[in-house]
Design a protein around this motif. Structure first.
Motif, PDB file in Angstrom:
ATOM      1  N   ILE C 268       0.850  -1.190   0.000  1.00 47.90           N
ATOM      2  CA  ILE C 268       0.000   0.000   0.000  1.00 47.90           C
ATOM      3  C   ILE C 268       0.884   1.239   0.000  1.00 47.90           C
ATOM      4  CG2 ILE C 268      -1.718   1.301   1.296  1.00 47.90           C
ATOM      5  CD1 ILE C 268      -2.707  -1.400   2.398  1.00 47.90           C
ATOM      6  N   GLY C 269       1.935   1.187   0.798  1.00 46.70           N
ATOM      7  CA  GLY C 269       2.872   2.312   0.843  1.00 46.70           C
ATOM      8  C   GLY C 269       3.456   2.596  -0.534  1.00 46.70           C
ATOM      9  N   ALA C 270       3.868   1.535  -1.241  1.00 44.84           N
ATOM     10  CA  ALA C 270       4.430   1.723  -2.584  1.00 44.84           C
ATOM     11  C   ALA C 270       3.410   2.398  -3.490  1.00 44.84           C
ATOM     12  CB  ALA C 270       4.848   0.374  -3.159  1.00 44.84           C
ATOM     13  N   ALA C 271       2.151   1.926  -3.407  1.00 37.40           N
ATOM     14  CA  ALA C 271       1.116   2.504  -4.265  1.00 37.40           C
ATOM     15  C   ALA C 271       0.897   3.977  -3.927  1.00 37.40           C
ATOM     16  CB  ALA C 271      -0.190   1.717  -4.114  1.00 37.40           C
ATOM     17  N   VAL C 272       0.832   4.274  -2.634  1.00 38.83           N
ATOM     18  CA  VAL C 272       0.578   5.654  -2.227  1.00 38.83           C
ATOM     19  C   VAL C 272       1.745   6.554  -2.639  1.00 38.83           C
ATOM     20  CG1 VAL C 272       0.364   7.164  -0.227  1.00 38.83           C
ATOM     21  CG2 VAL C 272      -0.999   5.093  -0.362  1.00 38.83           C
ATOM     22  N   ILE C 273       2.956   6.070  -2.437  1.00 41.83           N
ATOM     23  CA  ILE C 273       4.110   6.855  -2.863  1.00 41.83           C
ATOM     24  C   ILE C 273       4.052   7.080  -4.372  1.00 41.83           C
ATOM     25  CG2 ILE C 273       6.619   6.798  -3.143  1.00 41.83           C
ATOM     26  CD1 ILE C 273       6.757   5.378  -0.461  1.00 41.83           C
ATOM     27  N   GLY C 274       3.565   6.061  -5.084  1.00 39.55           N
ATOM     28  CA  GLY C 274       3.488   6.172  -6.537  1.00 39.55           C
ATOM     29  C   GLY C 274       2.318   6.990  -7.037  1.00 39.55           C
ATOM     30  N   GLY C 275       1.578   7.622  -6.118  1.00 44.45           N
ATOM     31  CA  GLY C 275       0.543   8.544  -6.570  1.00 44.45           C
ATOM     32  C   GLY C 275      -0.837   7.926  -6.696  1.00 44.45           C
ATOM     33  N   VAL C 276      -1.021   6.716  -6.176  1.00 44.32           N
ATOM     34  CA  VAL C 276      -2.365   6.139  -6.189  1.00 44.32           C
ATOM     35  C   VAL C 276      -3.100   6.703  -4.984  1.00 44.32           C
ATOM     36  CG1 VAL C 276      -3.710   4.020  -6.066  1.00 44.32           C
ATOM     37  CG2 VAL C 276      -1.548   4.044  -7.292  1.00 44.32           C
ATOM     38  N   ALA C 277      -4.225   7.400  -5.247  1.00 44.00           N
ATOM     39  CA  ALA C 277      -4.958   8.007  -4.143  1.00 44.00           C
ATOM     40  C   ALA C 277      -5.603   6.922  -3.302  1.00 44.00           C
ATOM     41  CB  ALA C 277      -6.038   8.946  -4.678  1.00 44.00           C
ATOM     42  N   ILE C 278      -5.505   7.049  -1.986  1.00 44.70           N
ATOM     43  CA  ILE C 278      -5.976   5.978  -1.106  1.00 44.70           C
ATOM     44  C   ILE C 278      -7.480   5.805  -1.225  1.00 44.70           C
ATOM     45  CG2 ILE C 278      -6.400   7.342   0.987  1.00 44.70           C
ATOM     46  CD1 ILE C 278      -4.537   4.066   1.156  1.00 44.70           C
ATOM     47  N   PHE C 279      -8.208   6.851  -1.650  1.00 45.86           N
ATOM     48  CA  PHE C 279      -9.639   6.676  -1.828  1.00 45.86           C
ATOM     49  C   PHE C 279     -10.021   6.518  -3.285  1.00 45.86           C
ATOM     50  CE2 PHE C 279     -10.295   8.510   2.559  1.00 45.86           C
ATOM     51  CZ  PHE C 279     -10.495   7.246   3.083  1.00 45.86           C
TER      52      PHE C 279
END
Ligand SMILES: Nc1ncnc2c1ncn2[C@@H]1O[C@H](COP(=O)(O)OP(=O)(O)OP(=O)(O)O)[C@@H](O)[C@H]1O
Ligand SMILES: Nc1ncnc2c1ncn2[C@@H]1O[C@H](COP(=O)(O)OP(=O)(O)OP(=O)(O)O)[C@@H](O)[C@H]1O
Ligand SMILES: [Mg+2]
Ligand SMILES: [Mg+2]
Lengths: 509, 408, 345, 319
Positions: C268-279
């Motif tokens: 999840i951290g990788a995705a969030v760092i990569g600009g995937v919005a958590i919502f």
């Protein structure tokens, strides 16, 4: 093809729909022919949107007949309705904020090239074509997030046009559009009509209905009233059909003694929404805030109350300045705001009646910082009684109550704060005629008791019937300040659309 | 029960008598007291706890032994402590995944200050709690004022706080704690088998129960969870309330960290790893709605105790931690799934029932929409533990619950 | 607002320009730049970080497995859901791979890979069905299944573990094999990335994932098959975690029941760092994959620049916070600009 | 609640079946698998009941829960390898208060928290065996690094200290450039090996005094370009290392027989719990097939000297 001998594209008869205890639609009937633009009119909450949501496959009807292009229909999803050839522009724009304008138009049915790949080129071109036709310039690649309501509405329209449907339904598409945009939309609608499609057009603006539509169906309180060709009816006749009784009876305004200035707003400004807003409200006075939807009236009210921030200006209650951005401070100063959206702003619908009615006065109710259910019940009971809220007990959830009763609870909640100024936004939106009169009687009574009232309403008769003084808001500015005596519907409408008119003239030139 | 309520409701909706004046009075509750007490998610979990306890006492060897209560309470003390402020956070519709990391950081801070710097335990502990408060302030600031989603923020601080804790000590552990304080942490109240740590825990429980259930602040938290916009319109300071809840989780997590350190005489960066999920599981098991707006402290305590009793009993039975994990996971899934299942069963039965709540029973078309029978549609689910998630779901449920279309 | 000129050619050029501009302004580009800077710094400190065969291989190999998991997680997050059970799923298929080789000697490797993917997909299906039909928030469901799946593998494996010698050499060889100096696992990860990236950006079902995450209500109004899509997202997330489990077994050679512990947050951290919005609704699998590379590379670089690798998690946390704060700042700025543009108009 | 059955522990220890619980540092560790097997064998021999519990990860707080459970269950003896010398002391003493005999093996706690410590070999012997192995393999000169278990592992830390002393004294050309910790976790040990080789490009050997670490290091090096250049040695089990000894990655490594270690520990626990010995210096007890052992200073019992495995003899062992 000729109008008379073709089968109707849409036929509804005796359609009924209830939501829990609320009967949204009791007897929905309408017959729309191909090559016709059919107006559907009725007061707020008459059931227009519910009716079209049934056609769109969003709701399932409880009973009644529904035929589409001659065949019985019962859509269980919007996809089915869409595939059958029904395009709908909903009252509230429903866009995907993160996706581009183009994608919003084509989502779910993008043109495809080989191998299932989306043909982005074709999609872009088609979108550009539709916008050309609508005469609108919009960046096709920008996300929908942050678009103005008008632009969002235009995307909704583009979406519906791109569907190439047999039946196009538009639920108040013009509410936020400027004059030029409305003209363009009408041109498109007429050309679609000439192609033989059926169009249902919902609007509260009579001038638009009379210019565009050939047939009118009137609804009242969830039921069908009448259908008449546009040419054979008049403004007044429509109003009578919609309201179903003499208008005067609805607005039991009694003159009250006007006292000291209670609210004083000076030069309020908020970038992008309103500017130069100055006005006063006196004790015992009902001041109406009129204007078109989207003019920024609610924003002004919210800024005054402190829910929204504002950039500059001052707000004073009884001469003392109210700090900005702090609803709690505004409440302490004696202000109350019954917001326009009771389900989202006015009430916590999942909480009990007592909790809701105690919500704005908790600090006052508490003893040594502690508060109990019985304290809330004791405080809520009398106010619920005074407004004759119909419910089994104070522990009932607000969600179980009808819209009118919810509105009463919302008003009671704020009256419980014993305010010197009551701001009430769309006091009767979506509530039935009977309750409406009750609310009006209450407002009049409160003014009589010396309360200052600022009432925002999109219903002209309501403003005209209730207000001692009418402020008209046009595009975020106060464009007229009329007394009860000098106000006429024409003057108010003129002030509300002053800028629109200017645009329209410029466009014509 | 439905019939009774229906009668009650029907009686109070004397529609024709409009003008009865201001004198109208209302019953405070539409359910009798026993209904309100026993038919609730909280009571259900308490009942489950009692059942499990009885089964464990009668059929698990040594469960009724003298050490069980002591170890059980010591084991779940940190869980119980952190679950309290976590309940507040979740009731406002947010989440804090960083609690276990804050706890780890607190244990490292205590260790460094006490063992390496040489401060006394009270001073070191106070500073550790201060660090916990700062952790909470950081979370709270980002969530309440910068308006970032708490899930993302606390996944970030979950790594950040843990990273600082592990970074400060590496994998070394500080174990040289003042024996008196370690003994105190593991001592019992007088001659009883109740560990002394329960004194502060009970004080915290009382504080949080009062705060949540009997103060304007607590009621504001429920409003925020249901609908933060409406809360703001009612004068609730949403941002400050959220900030406060995060500070409370930070502070209590740090306090739990101090207890953990002293109990195990061990300050390590990876202490209490993974506890955040156990805390959240306990809170959700206790009937708190993940979307916010619903839950109560007594339910959460029962949830925490249930996890503790299950773990203790199963461990005594020689069941390994894995099976305990499976059971906790299943309980969690079932507890959130229950309302949907109940609604589904109702839908099935009402459909099979043919002309149940049909059009013929509704009020005539011209009458204003009155609450003709609020019990039928929404009631049953609302009470046991149904999340009233959002209006759309409600209407969707109402939609599909309605009868299939008939063409007359 | 850019004026829309009406000839198709001009429009096409405009589109190319815009594409170029958005490439330079995108999150993905920014992360690639950060990764390059980090590699450059590490290489100046220690030549062999990049310029030795081993350094080159590790650079590519280390992030591969997390990349695959992060891609799956990103798809789930894009639909406004979250999957906390991927770490446990990975453990199950990693252990299963070893078990298969032990219990069915001579089983073909591709069958093991296939079974890993299928079992992962099945576990994802359970999550997806609970979320979509049970109308239960994904966070709670997958928290529950995280416990259940982990408990299952712990029960299955007990204190047993798979050793390198239990698995065929060819299988372990896949974990380190290189084709034209690119490790096979990296090639697998990149292929997964390309397929997932293409699917999300260029097919109807892919775009619908974004639509559902962007506004689930609107998706229903549009008549999109939300239930089906959400379930598919979970199946995909599970299948990729399953694949990652097999890759894990091949790469590390030893598997115990605690494999993949804490990977859910890493992914999840990788995705969030990569600009995937958590919502949900925005971001790309490319971003998530680059996020994974960034995380794993930083992990390896810290000791080289003299920071004990204990600080790695702190750096990861700081990166996540930084990324979401940056996103917030950018969106506020964009809003303000649009607002001003509207005011002027 | 609970009723007053406080003396159940004593009641049982008087009976026949002695209950012995083995508590390794963590589950899933092949080294402890083997030692537990030896323990089980011994328990069967003296007719007790054997059980085995443990945390997933090698942390002291994880062990405390199981120590508490053993006390609750009124076990007669607890045989454990400590994750921390002092952190679990409190729990152990509480267990001893309810008459659980506590024997540590492999990794000790502080002497006052247990009754006996069964040492696999003297620390000096283990350290010196590893130093000699690595010195031989790199011709007494070059850079070496140590890949240990956790930074708190009592035994590993003691050995590392002794190894450092011996190298400083006897091998001036050998330099220990780094000590890293793989926490007895495969993935972490594997990644730590990679990081070591990356950071120290002139490394000649890795010494890993833990079985998980040496296997991970060997596995990494076997498939890398460092095969044949960087030596790997330390403490490992033959089954785990067989592959790498056969392919030449690892020349030789050392270990005692962990099975015997578990076996001896179980017998020591038996002797204590049955009241045969008190755990004082000079006490002697029978340890089945291993013969008689004497308790040394600080309640320590030494198994023997470490054994060196290489390609010649590895085929003879299966554990
Ligand atoms: N989902 C719902 N749940 C409960 N009541 C509803 C729901 N949708 C609509 N209603 C109620 O049904 C009635 C009719 O609403 P509807 O939106 O159809 O009116 P309308 O004619 O479109 O009004 P407007 O002109 O304000 O758009 C209102 O009283 C409304 O509160
Ligand atoms: N979601 C939104 N996004 C962008 N702009 C918005 C949004 N909502 C409102 N606005 C803008 O804010 C201004 C005021 O809108 P609003 O509809 O609240 O006015 P109003 O006069 O209160 O109308 P109403 O009759 O609905 O009460 C308009 O310029 C509108 O375009
Ligand atoms: Mg409507
Ligand atoms: Mg408004």
């Amino acid at each position: 093809m000729s109008l008379s001998d073709s089968t109707p594209v849409l036929e509804l008869a005796g359609v009924r729909k209830t939501f829990g205890s609320v009967t949204a639609l009791a007897d929905g009937s309408i017959t729309v022919y191909p090559g016709s633009i059919h107006a559907l009119v009725g007061e707020n909450g008459a059931g227009k949107s519910t009716l079209i949501k049934i056609v769109a496959g969003l709701h399932r009807r409880d009973s009644g007949t529904f035929r589409f292009r001659g065949a019985d229909a019962a859509f269980s999803s919007t996809a089915e309705a869409k595939n059958a050839g029904i395009a709908v522009i909903y009252q509230e724009p429903t866009l995907f904020p993160d996706l581009s304008v183009t994608e919003n138009i084509f989502m779910g049915r993008q043109p495809r090239a080989r191998g299932g790949r989306i043909d982005k080129q074709a999609m872009q071109e088609e979108a550009a074509e539709i916008f050309d036709r609508l005469g609108v310039k919009l960046d096709l690649d920008r996300p929908a997030d942050g678009l103005s309501i008008a632009d969002q509405q235009i995307i909704e329209i583009a979406k519906a046009i791109s569907l190439d449907a047999h039946l196009l339904i538009m639920d108040e598409p013009t509410a936020a559009l400027s004059g030029v945009e409305v003209e363009r939309l009408f041109a498109v609608a007429r050309s679609l009509r000439d192609e033989g499609r059926g169009i249902v057009f919902i609007s509260h603006r009579f001038d638009e209905i009379f210019t565009l539509c050939d047939t009118i169906t009137v609804m009242r309180d969830g039921s069908y009233v009448a259908t008449t060709p546009t040419a054979q009816t008049s403004n007044d006749e429509l109003v009578t059909m919609m309201v179903g009784r003499e208008v005067a009876e609805l607005y039991p305004k009694t003159p009250a003694e006007i006292g000291e200035v209670v609210l004083e707003v000076e030069n309020l400004r908020s970038a992008g929404t309103f500017a130069d807003v100055s006005f006063t409200v006196r004790a015992g006075e009902i001041v109406g805030l009129a204007g078109l939807v989207g003019a920024g009236r609610s924003e002004i009210a919210r800024a005054v109350f402190g829910v929204d921030p504002y950039d500059s200006g001052t707000v004073k209650i009884n001469g003392a300045p109210v700090p900005k951005g702090q609803p709690a401070a505004a409440i302490r100063a004696g202000m109350a705001l019954v917001p326009e959206d009771r389900r989202q702003q006015g009430l916590v619908v999942d909480a009990s009646l007592a909790r809701n009615m105690g919500a704005a006065i908790r600090r006052r109710l508490s003893r040594f910082g502690l508060i109990t259910n019985s304290m809330e019940n004791r405080a809520a009971g009398p106010w619920a009684g005074r407004l004759e809220v119909k419910t089994a007990a104070l522990s009932m959830n607000a969600a179980t109550m009808s819209g009118g009763n919810q509105q009463k609870v919302a008003i009671a909640k704020w009256l419980a704060t014993e305010p010197s100024l009551l701001i009430i936004d769309e006091p009767t939106r979506g509530i039935d005629v009977g309750t409406k009169a009750e609310v009006h009687r209450l407002l009049s009574q409160l003014a009589g008791e010396g309360m200052a009232i600022l009432m925002i309403s999109s219903e002209l008769p309501e403003v005209m019937g209730m207000a001692d003084r009418i402020l008209v808001v046009g595009e975020g500015r106060i464009s007229a300040d009329l007394t009860r005596e000098e106000a006429t519907a024409e003057k108010v409408m003129h002030a509300a659309t002053a800028r629109h008119e200017k645009n329209r003239q410029e466009a014509a030139a | 029960m439905t019939a009774a309520t229906r009668a009650e409701t029907g009686a109070s909706t004397g529609a024709p008598e409009r003008r009865r004046g201001d004198g109208r009075t209302y019953a405070a509750y539409h359910r009798p007291w026993w209904f309100r007490t026993f038919i609730s998610a909280e009571f259900l979990i308490i009942a489950l706890l009692v059942v499990v306890w009885i089964i464990a006492t009668t059929s698990v060897d040594n469960f009724s032994g003298p050490l069980t209560v002591r170890y059980l309470l010591m084991d779940i003390a940190p869980l119980m402590m952190i679950a309290l402020p976590m309940t507040l956070v979740i009731i406002t519709g947010q989440i804090d995944l960083s609690v276990a990391s804050t706890m780890g950081l607190s244990t490292v801070v205590v260790g460094i200050l006490h063992v390496q710097v040489g401060l006394s335990i009270p001073v070191a502990g106070l500073l550790a709690i201060l660090v916990g408060v700062l952790c909470g302030v950081f979370n709270g600031f980002l969530v309440a004022y910068v308006k970032l989603p708490s899930l993302a923020v606390t996944i970030g601080t979950l790594a950040l706080y843990r990273g600082i804790a592990v970074g400060l000590l590496g994998t070394t552990a500080l174990t040289d704690f003042d024996q008196e304080w370690s003994d105190l942490a593991t001592s019992s109240i007088g001659e009883s088998r109740i560990p002394a740590i329960m004194i502060p825990v009970v004080i915290l429980i009382v504080i949080f129960a009062v705060l949540l259930h009997f103060t304007p602040f607590g009621r504001g938290l429920y409003d925020i969870g249901h609908n933060d916009q409406a809360a703001r319109f009612s004068g609730v300071n949403v941002a400050r309330s959220q900030m406060t809840t995060f500070i409370l989780t930070g502070a209590v997590s740090a306090a739990a960290g101090i207890f953990y350190t002293l109990r195990f005489g061990n300050s390590r960066g990876d202490n209490a790893t993974g506890l955040e999920l156990e805390v959240i599981a306990a809170v959700l098991l206790g009937g708190v709605l993940i979307f916010g707006g619903r839950g109560a402290i007594h339910g959460v305590l029962a949830g925490a105790l249930l996890i503790g009793v299950l773990s203790s009993a199963l461990r005594l039975e020689g069941v390994t931690v894995n099976v305990i994990n499976i059971i906790i996971g299943l309980l969690l899934v079932i507890s959130v799934l229950a309302p949907t299942l109940v609604a589904g069963v109702q839908r099935l039965t009402s459909r099979r029932g043919g002309s149940g709540p049909g059009p013929e029973r509704s009020s005539p078309a011209s009458a204003p929409p009155e609450p003709s029978d609020p019990a039928t549609q929404q009631e049953p689910t609302q009470h046991d533990s149904a999340p009233n998630q959002s209006t759309h779901q409600e209407s969707a449920r109402a939609d599909s619950a309605s009868k299939p279309t008939v063409t007359p | 607002m850019s004026a829309e000129t009406l000839t198709p050619v001009a429009r096409r050029q405009g589109a190319t320009m815009r594409a170029a501009r958005s490439l330079f302004a995108s999150r993905e580009t920014a992360i690639v730049l950060v990764i390059l800077v980090i590699i450059a710094v590490a290489t100046t400190m220690n030549q062999s970080f990049l310029f030795s065969a081993q350094g080159w291989r590790d650079l590519l190999l280390t992030p591969s497995i997390l990349m695959v998991v992060a891609i799956g997680s990103a798809v789930v997050i894009i639909t406004r859901n979250v999957d906390l059970s991927v770490g446990s799923t990975l453990a199950i298929t990693a252990y299963m791979s070893g078990r298969l080789f032990i219990d069915l000697p001579g089983i073909p490797i591709f069958v093991v890979v296939l079974l890993g993917i299928l079992v992962g997909a099945g576990l994802g299906l359970i999550n997806g069905a609970l979320v979509a039909f049970g109308k239960v928030p994904a966070l709670v469901v997958t928290l529950g299944t995280m416990y259940i799946y982990r408990g299952a593998v712990l029960t299955w494996a007990g204190s047993d573990r798979i050793n390198a010698s239990d698995m065929p050499r060819e299988f372990l060889g896949l974990g380190t094999m290189q084709i034209a100096s690119i490790p096979l696992l990296t090639i697998v990860a990149v292929m997964v990335l390309i397929i997932a990236g293409y699917w999300l950006s260029s097919t109807r079902s892919g775009r619908e994932m974004y639509a559902i995450g962007s506004d689930p209500e609107a998706a229903k109004l549009y008549g999109l098959p939300t239930t089906k899509r959400v379930i598919f997202a979970f199946i995909l997330g599970g299948a990729l975690a399953g694949l990652a489990g097999v890759m894990y077994a091949a790469r590390y050679g030893t598997v115990s029941a605690s494999a993949g512990l804490g990977w859910e947050f890493q992914a999840i951290g990788a995705a969030v760092i990569g600009g995937v919005a958590i919502f949900g609704g925005s971001g790309s699998v490319w971003g998530a994959a680059f996020g994974a590379i960034l995380l794993m590379t930083i992990n390896r670089v810290l000791p080289i620049v003299g920071i004990p690798d204990f600080w790695q998690r702190a750096v990861v946390g700081a990166l996540i916070i930084g990324a979401i704060v940056l996103d917030r700042y950018l969106s506020v700025r964009r809003h303000r600009k649009l607002q001003e543009a509207r005011d002027k108009a | 609640g609970d009723s007053g059955e406080g003396d159940s522990a004593e009641g049982e220890s008087g009976g026949e079946a002695l209950s012995v619980t083995f508590l390794p540092k963590n589950l899933g560790n092949p080294y402890f698998e083997t030692s537990n097997a030896g323990g089980e064998e011994a328990v069967e021999e003296f007719g007790g009941s054997y059980s085995e519990v443990g945390p997933q990860e090698a942390t002291p707080d994880g062990q405390v829960e199981y120590i508490n459970t053993a006390a609750q269950q009124g076990e007669d003896a607890l045989v454990l390898s400590a994750n921390d010398p002092s952190a679990i002391c409190g729990a152990l003493n509480e267990a001893r208060d309810v008459d659980v005999a506590v024997v540590t093996f492999d990794s000790d706690t502080d002497a006052e928290c247990r009754d006996l410590f069964v040492n696999q070999a003297t620390a000096e012997g283990i350290a010196s065996a590893q130093v000699q192995l690595v010195a031989e393999q790199i011709d007494e000169e070059g850079q070496i690094a140590i890949l240990s278990a956790s930074a708190n592992a009592t035994n590993q830390n003691l050995w590392i200290e002794l190894m450092e002393e011996e190298i400083a004294a006897d091998y001036p050309d050998i330099e220990i450039v780094d000590t890293v910790y793989g926490d007895d976790d495969d993935q972490r040990s594997f990644d730590q090996t990679a990081a070591l080789l990356q950071t120290h490009s002139d490394l000649d050997a890795i010494v890993s005094p833990t079985t998980v670490g040496i296997a991970a290091a060997a596995r990494y090096i076997a498939d890398s370009d460092y095969a044949g250049e960087v030596a790997v040695t330390g403490l490992g089990t033959p089954n785990q290392m067989r592959e790498y000894v056969e392919d030449g990655t690892v020349e030789a490594f050392a270990l005692w027989n962990p099975e015997d270690l578990g076996y001896l520990s179980a017998w020591a626990a038996n002797a204590l719990a049955s009241g045969e010995i008190e755990g004082n210096e000079g006490d002697t007890f029978e340890a089945g097939r291993l013969g008689e052992y004497t308790v040394g200073a600080d309640g320590e019992v030494v198994l023997g000297e470490p054994f060196v495995f290489d390609s010649e003899n590895i085929g003879d062992f299966d554990f």
